[in-house]
Design an enzyme around this catalytic site. Structure first.
Site, PDB file in Angstrom:
ATOM      1  N   SER A  43       0.729  -1.281   0.322  1.00  0.00           N
ATOM      2  CA  SER A  43       0.031  -0.154   0.326  1.00  0.00           C
ATOM      3  C   SER A  43       1.007   1.268  -0.103  1.00  0.00           C
ATOM      4  O   SER A  43       0.542   2.144  -0.022  1.00  0.00           O
ATOM      5  CB  SER A  43      -0.718   0.203   1.064  1.00  0.00           C
ATOM      6  OG  SER A  43      -0.091  -0.235   2.362  1.00  0.00           O
ATOM      7  N   HIS A  65      -1.910  -3.048  -7.072  1.00  0.00           N
ATOM      8  CA  HIS A  65      -2.247  -2.498  -5.729  1.00  0.00           C
ATOM      9  C   HIS A  65      -3.602  -2.404  -6.123  1.00  0.00           C
ATOM     10  O   HIS A  65      -4.325  -1.574  -6.627  1.00  0.00           O
ATOM     11  CB  HIS A  65      -2.034  -1.907  -5.219  1.00  0.00           C
ATOM     12  CG  HIS A  65      -2.897  -0.622  -4.319  1.00  0.00           C
ATOM     13  ND1 HIS A  65      -3.012   0.879  -3.689  1.00  0.00           N
ATOM     14  CD2 HIS A  65      -3.277  -0.740  -2.724  1.00  0.00           C
ATOM     15  CE1 HIS A  65      -3.176   0.843  -2.862  1.00  0.00           C
ATOM     16  NE2 HIS A  65      -3.319  -0.368  -2.111  1.00  0.00           N
ATOM     17  N   GLU A 125      -4.633  -0.625  -8.696  1.00  0.00           N
ATOM     18  CA  GLU A 125      -3.626   1.246  -9.287  1.00  0.00           C
ATOM     19  C   GLU A 125      -2.080   0.159  -9.087  1.00  0.00           C
ATOM     20  O   GLU A 125      -1.595  -0.651  -8.670  1.00  0.00           O
ATOM     21  CB  GLU A 125      -3.317   1.714  -7.903  1.00  0.00           C
ATOM     22  CG  GLU A 125      -2.969   2.851  -8.069  1.00  0.00           C
ATOM     23  CD  GLU A 125      -2.300   3.895  -6.415  1.00  0.00           C
ATOM     24  OE1 GLU A 125      -2.805   3.545  -5.606  1.00  0.00           O
ATOM     25  OE2 GLU A 125      -2.366   4.951  -6.417  1.00  0.00           O
ATOM     26  N   ASN A 163      -3.210   6.057  -1.690  1.00  0.00           N
ATOM     27  CA  ASN A 163      -2.816   6.695   0.217  1.00  0.00           C
ATOM     28  C   ASN A 163      -2.794   7.994   0.599  1.00  0.00           C
ATOM     29  O   ASN A 163      -2.924   8.256   0.945  1.00  0.00           O
ATOM     30  CB  ASN A 163      -2.389   5.176   0.408  1.00  0.00           C
ATOM     31  CG  ASN A 163      -3.338   4.140   0.756  1.00  0.00           C
ATOM     32  OD1 ASN A 163      -4.240   4.134   1.086  1.00  0.00           O
ATOM     33  ND2 ASN A 163      -2.453   3.189   0.278  1.00  0.00           N
TER      34      ASN A 163
HETATM   35  N1  3HC Z   1     -15.845  -9.819   0.010  1.00  0.00           N
HETATM   36  C1  3HC Z   1     -16.772  -9.925  -1.156  1.00  0.00           C
HETATM   37  N2  3HC Z   1     -17.653  -9.455  -0.498  1.00  0.00           N
HETATM   38  C2  3HC Z   1     -17.795  -8.939   0.001  1.00  0.00           C
HETATM   39  C3  3HC Z   1     -16.987  -8.475   1.279  1.00  0.00           C
HETATM   40  C4  3HC Z   1     -16.165  -8.891   0.898  1.00  0.00           C
HETATM   41  N3  3HC Z   1     -15.166  -9.424   2.059  1.00  0.00           N
HETATM   42  N4  3HC Z   1     -17.891  -7.360   1.448  1.00  0.00           N
HETATM   43  C5  3HC Z   1     -19.242  -6.930   1.129  1.00  0.00           C
HETATM   44  N5  3HC Z   1     -19.005  -7.482  -0.523  1.00  0.00           N
HETATM   45  C6  3HC Z   1     -20.273  -6.955  -0.965  1.00  0.00           C
HETATM   46  C7  3HC Z   1     -21.569  -8.296  -0.104  1.00  0.00           C
HETATM   47  O1  3HC Z   1     -21.261  -9.630  -0.498  1.00  0.00           O
HETATM   48  C8  3HC Z   1     -22.463  -7.185  -1.036  1.00  0.00           C
HETATM   49  O2  3HC Z   1     -22.520  -8.048  -2.271  1.00  0.00           O
HETATM   50  P1  3HC Z   1     -24.331  -8.599  -2.251  1.00  0.00           P
HETATM   51  O3  3HC Z   1     -25.393  -8.120  -0.515  1.00  0.00           O
HETATM   52  O4  3HC Z   1     -25.333  -7.077  -3.346  1.00  0.00           O
HETATM   53  O5  3HC Z   1     -24.417 -10.202  -1.834  1.00  0.00           O
HETATM   54  C9  3HC Z   1     -21.550  -5.940  -0.799  1.00  0.00           C
HETATM   55  O6  3HC Z   1     -20.381  -6.362  -1.115  1.00  0.00           O
HETATM   56  C10 3HC Z   1     -22.241  -4.685  -0.833  1.00  0.00           C
HETATM   57  O7  3HC Z   1     -21.770  -5.318   0.731  1.00  0.00           O
HETATM   58  P2  3HC Z   1     -22.622  -4.815   2.193  1.00  0.00           P
HETATM   59  O8  3HC Z   1     -24.575  -4.240   1.424  1.00  0.00           O
HETATM   60  O9  3HC Z   1     -22.925  -5.849   3.567  1.00  0.00           O
HETATM   61  O10 3HC Z   1     -22.190  -3.978   2.942  1.00  0.00           O
HETATM   62  P3  3HC Z   1     -22.325  -2.003   1.321  1.00  0.00           P
HETATM   63  O11 3HC Z   1     -23.181  -1.848   0.884  1.00  0.00           O
HETATM   64  O12 3HC Z   1     -22.362  -1.120   3.053  1.00  0.00           O
HETATM   65  O13 3HC Z   1     -21.034  -2.278   0.863  1.00  0.00           O
HETATM   66  C11 3HC Z   1     -18.477  -1.856   0.987  1.00  0.00           C
HETATM   67  C12 3HC Z   1     -19.670  -2.527   1.134  1.00  0.00           C
HETATM   68  C13 3HC Z   1     -18.321  -2.487   0.021  1.00  0.00           C
HETATM   69  C14 3HC Z   1     -16.869  -2.315   1.669  1.00  0.00           C
HETATM   70  C15 3HC Z   1     -19.218  -0.553   1.375  1.00  0.00           C
HETATM   71  O14 3HC Z   1     -18.926  -0.368   1.797  1.00  0.00           O
HETATM   72  C16 3HC Z   1     -17.463   0.432   0.208  1.00  0.00           C
HETATM   73  O15 3HC Z   1     -17.144   0.146  -0.311  1.00  0.00           O
HETATM   74  N6  3HC Z   1     -16.472   0.962   1.090  1.00  0.00           N
HETATM   75  C17 3HC Z   1     -15.216   1.507   0.817  1.00  0.00           C
HETATM   76  C18 3HC Z   1     -13.904   0.243   0.620  1.00  0.00           C
HETATM   77  C19 3HC Z   1     -13.618   1.316   0.559  1.00  0.00           C
HETATM   78  O16 3HC Z   1     -13.107   2.868   0.268  1.00  0.00           O
HETATM   79  N7  3HC Z   1     -12.388   0.541  -0.025  1.00  0.00           N
HETATM   80  C20 3HC Z   1     -10.461   0.880  -0.144  1.00  0.00           C
HETATM   81  C21 3HC Z   1     -10.218   0.751   1.784  1.00  0.00           C
HETATM   82  S1  3HC Z   1      -8.745   1.550   0.784  1.00  0.00           S
HETATM   83  C22 3HC Z   1      -7.737   0.444   0.581  1.00  0.00           C
HETATM   84  O17 3HC Z   1      -7.995  -0.934   0.559  1.00  0.00           O
HETATM   85  C23 3HC Z   1      -6.396   0.452  -0.063  1.00  0.00           C
HETATM   86  C24 3HC Z   1      -5.324   0.379   1.340  1.00  0.00           C
HETATM   87  O18 3HC Z   1      -3.688   0.100   0.767  1.00  0.00           O
HETATM   88  C25 3HC Z   1      -5.093   0.669   2.454  1.00  0.00           C
END
Ligand code: 3HC
Length: 299
Positions: A135, A157, A169, A207
């Site tokens: 990251s 990434h 990325e 990031n």
């Molecule tokens: N694995 C697989 N599928 C997943 C999952 C996981 N861990 N978490 C959620 N899902 C799926 C669910 O199954 C659901 O699909 P479905 O209901 O149609 O079967 C769908 O995603 C939506 O999930 P939820 O209904 O439980 O909840 P949300 O609608 O709130 O979505 C989220 C959850 C996708 C995590 C959403 O809140 C989101 O996009 N959050 C922001 C995530 C983000 O910004 N990530 C980047 C972080 S930074 C990073 O990773 C970089 C690193 O370097 C730090």
């Protein structure tokens, strides 16, 4: 799938093996997600981790996510079974030496990663791309551990949760070959992602922009501008974020957010990147977010 061999996209006439299998080193949240996404895209995956309990957790996550996809009618049971069969779980990297591609997704410690890159160089063929899901660690620095294989080292990434998030990325180190970048973009697209290249500067783009925003949310909380719930709701409803920045910090891990800020601070040399004292205090207290069941919020 196409021919097993194809011309190098750089156009220099070299013949390259098509990627039929990838080795994913590390079976944590990110590594587990990358192996699953590959398998769901028709690519065989070796999930490699020295810790067999971690492999068991990844396997359980794969089974649960595939079952959910079938339940939601996003895939058939037969496709889910085929994806399951594509993943091989191994504790020894040498058992994955047939892989056509390698992605490292181990803990974010530069020395650990450098040792892994040396092991990867030895384990895989000389045409295998050695990618990292880091990251914020410098790709150029990691590449310095593998001598003349540095041209095959690249950042790939992914974002959490990997099966859901659309971006990869792609980060070019100083020595990364042009064709390696092109092949990485092609592989990410085969995995159903949009690949966007960036250069090797601390935090890359994602990031560099995301973490100072999260850090600022901790300042807003510390300065009493609003309580965490209000900060998150304001950003969700006012800026259309799926999660507020403090909820997202818990999801990512407060220790991860802290460590990335420290990398930005060290590498870019500006005080504005120093982690907020409240973020530092929560990390010191072991309140790391979802994974410890307590961070900004209690779970
Ligand atoms: N694995 C697989 N599928 C997943 C999952 C996981 N861990 N978490 C959620 N899902 C799926 C669910 O199954 C659901 O699909 P479905 O209901 O149609 O079967 C769908 O995603 C939506 O999930 P939820 O209904 O439980 O909840 P949300 O609608 O709130 O979505 C989220 C959850 C996708 C995590 C959403 O809140 C989101 O996009 N959050 C922001 C995530 C983000 O910004 N990530 C980047 C972080 S930074 C990073 O990773 C970089 C690193 O370097 C730090």
């Amino acid at each position: 799938m196409g021919d097993p061999e194809s011309l190098n996209p750089a156009g220099d006439g070299r013949i390259m093996t098509e990627v039929k299998s990838i080795a994913v080193i590390g079976a944590g949240t990110m590594g587990g997600g990358i192996a699953l996404t590959a398998a769901m895209s028709g690519i065989n995956a070796f999930q490699v981790d020295i810790n067999s309990e971690q492999l068991d957790r990844a396997k359980a996550y794969h089974a649960k996510t595939l079952a959910r996809s079938v339940e939601k009618q996003r895939m058939t049971q037969a496709d889910a079974d085929a994806a399951t069969k594509r993943i091989t779980y191994v504790t020894d990297m040498s058992a994955s030496s047939a892989a056509d591609w390698a992605v490292e997704a181990a803990t974010e410690h530069v020395e650990v990663k450098k040792k892994l890159f040396q092991a990867m160089r030895a384990a895989y063929r000389d045409d295998v791309v050695l990618a990292t899901n880091t990251s914020s660690i410098s790709i150029t620095d990691l590449a310095s551990a593998v001598g003349d294989a540095a041209s095959r080292v690249i950042g790939m990434h992914f974002f959490n949760p990997v099966p859901v998030m659309k971006l990869v990325e792609v980060i070019k180190g100083l020595a990364t070959a042009e064709d390696v970048t092109a092949r990485t973009i092609a592989l990410a697209e085969r995995m159903g992602k949009t690949a966007i290249p960036a250069n090797d500067r601390a935090g890359f783009v994602s990031n560099r922009v995301l973490m100072p925003m999260i850090n600022e949310a901790f300042y807003a909380w510390m300065d009493g501008v609003a309580e965490p719930e209000a900060i998150d709701e304001i950003m969700k409803l006012g800026c259309n974020f799926p999660m507020g920045p403090l909820r997202l910090a818990d999801f990512i891990g407060l220790d991860v957010c802290h460590d990335i800020m420290m990398v930005l601070h060290r590498e870019l040399g500006q005080d504005k990147y120093f982690p907020c004292p409240l973020l530092r205090q929560l990390v010191t207290a072991g309140r790391l977010g979802d994974k410890t069941k307590r961070g900004v919020y209690a779970y």
